[in-house]
Design a protein around this motif. Sequence first.
Motif, PDB file in Angstrom:
ATOM      1  N   ASN A 147       0.856  -1.184   0.000  1.00 45.77           N
ATOM      2  CA  ASN A 147       0.000   0.000   0.000  1.00 45.77           C
ATOM      3  C   ASN A 147       0.892   1.235   0.000  1.00 45.77           C
ATOM      4  O   ASN A 147       1.568   1.510   0.989  1.00 45.77           O
ATOM      5  CB  ASN A 147      -0.910   0.001   1.226  1.00 45.77           C
ATOM      6  CG  ASN A 147      -1.854   1.192   1.246  1.00 45.77           C
ATOM      7  OD1 ASN A 147      -1.912   1.963   0.284  1.00 45.77           O
ATOM      8  ND2 ASN A 147      -2.582   1.347   2.334  1.00 45.77           N
ATOM      9  N   GLY A 162       0.338   4.299   0.281  1.00 41.77           N
ATOM     10  CA  GLY A 162      -0.022   5.383   1.167  1.00 41.77           C
ATOM     11  C   GLY A 162      -0.346   6.652   0.407  1.00 41.77           C
ATOM     12  O   GLY A 162      -0.387   6.669  -0.826  1.00 41.77           O
ATOM     13  N   PRO A 163      -0.548   7.754   1.107  1.00 38.80           N
ATOM     14  CA  PRO A 163      -0.953   9.003   0.454  1.00 38.80           C
ATOM     15  C   PRO A 163       0.176   9.606  -0.368  1.00 38.80           C
ATOM     16  O   PRO A 163       1.351   9.331  -0.146  1.00 38.80           O
ATOM     17  CB  PRO A 163      -1.337   9.916   1.622  1.00 38.80           C
ATOM     18  CG  PRO A 163      -0.543   9.394   2.781  1.00 38.80           C
ATOM     19  CD  PRO A 163      -0.450   7.899   2.572  1.00 38.80           C
ATOM     20  N   GLN A 181       4.025  11.932   5.841  1.00 39.39           N
ATOM     21  CA  GLN A 181       3.173  10.809   5.471  1.00 39.39           C
ATOM     22  C   GLN A 181       3.171  10.548   3.961  1.00 39.39           C
ATOM     23  O   GLN A 181       2.742   9.479   3.529  1.00 39.39           O
ATOM     24  CB  GLN A 181       1.734  11.052   5.933  1.00 39.39           C
ATOM     25  CG  GLN A 181       1.556  11.061   7.442  1.00 39.39           C
ATOM     26  CD  GLN A 181       0.130  11.381   7.836  1.00 39.39           C
ATOM     27  OE1 GLN A 181      -0.361  12.499   7.703  1.00 39.39           O
ATOM     28  NE2 GLN A 181      -0.574  10.373   8.330  1.00 39.39           N
ATOM     29  N   HIS A 221       8.080   8.581   0.718  1.00 34.38           N
ATOM     30  CA  HIS A 221       8.221   7.132   0.817  1.00 34.38           C
ATOM     31  C   HIS A 221       9.576   6.657   0.290  1.00 34.38           C
ATOM     32  O   HIS A 221      10.081   7.192  -0.706  1.00 34.38           O
ATOM     33  CB  HIS A 221       7.117   6.442   0.018  1.00 34.38           C
ATOM     34  CG  HIS A 221       5.738   6.880   0.396  1.00 34.38           C
ATOM     35  ND1 HIS A 221       5.071   6.390   1.495  1.00 34.38           N
ATOM     36  CD2 HIS A 221       4.894   7.776  -0.187  1.00 34.38           C
ATOM     37  CE1 HIS A 221       3.867   6.953   1.577  1.00 34.38           C
ATOM     38  NE2 HIS A 221       3.751   7.795   0.568  1.00 34.38           N
TER      39      HIS A 221
END
Length: 287
Positions: free
Chosen positions: A146, A148-149, A164, A167
């Motif tokens: 996943n 993520g945002p 957040q 990555h």
Amino acid sequence: MSKIEEALKKIRAQGNEGAQKGMIDTRRQLVKSADPSLESRPQHQIVRMSEPRSLSKTELINSRIIFPAMDDTEVVNAFREARTKILQATGGRNCSILVTSVSNTAGCSFVALNLAVAFTFDEARTALLMDCNIQHPAYHELMTGNPGPGLGDYLEDETIRVDQIIHPVGIPRLRIIPAGREPTPDREYFTSQRMLQLLKGVRERYPDRYVIMDSPPIMEAADTRILAEVSDYVLLVVPYGRSTEVQIAAAVKAIGKQKLLGIIFNDEPRLPKLLRLGRRQAGSAGS
């Protein structure tokens, strides 16, 4: 030397002269961020950037990503040369660089990704690749599980923090902000204070971080012209032998000579084609 090459020579000479001023003016426009996740980090923390996993040699090749020990030294050296010219033009100061193109077939995402990777070859530097082509994302396959945002989520939802959306992808000292979800189309996100804060913060998080922004073609998206205004510099990717003088001149005009850092001639967006960069090879490269 062809008319196109003569024109590009003049463009590069004029563009480099105003590039430093353009970066200074842009930085003055950026506002101080209230997001604590954007606070500056000490340089020694670069070595602590952990990698959940490292991409194998096979994965790098399949993803068209350069690495120092790859067999095709020409393409690696071409990106190293591009990195060196950027460091010379910026005086070694970190900055945000928008990578855009003349057309969708120029290989802009290939260039942006590998330029960011080239900066990470130096253990004293880090790179952040930001996918600003939200409608046509290019790096989602590098994200495992996943993802993520991403950028679109951050611009749409003010509760999402910058940390957040940053990555790891399995390459030391490289981080990616993926495109994320497509924001509401009737809002101007790239001109917002939140976007300005993001650009300022991700560059200053580490003093030696270079922010590479991948974007749609300059003449096909209003968002790209907005991003050119808020970035420090702009690199233009041209598919060699497949663009006219008129197309290149129009793209350069849209960018502005003060922001234009240089023009990269790219054969095709796949390895092991040679990346043709700047004046040194423009005169001898065949179309």
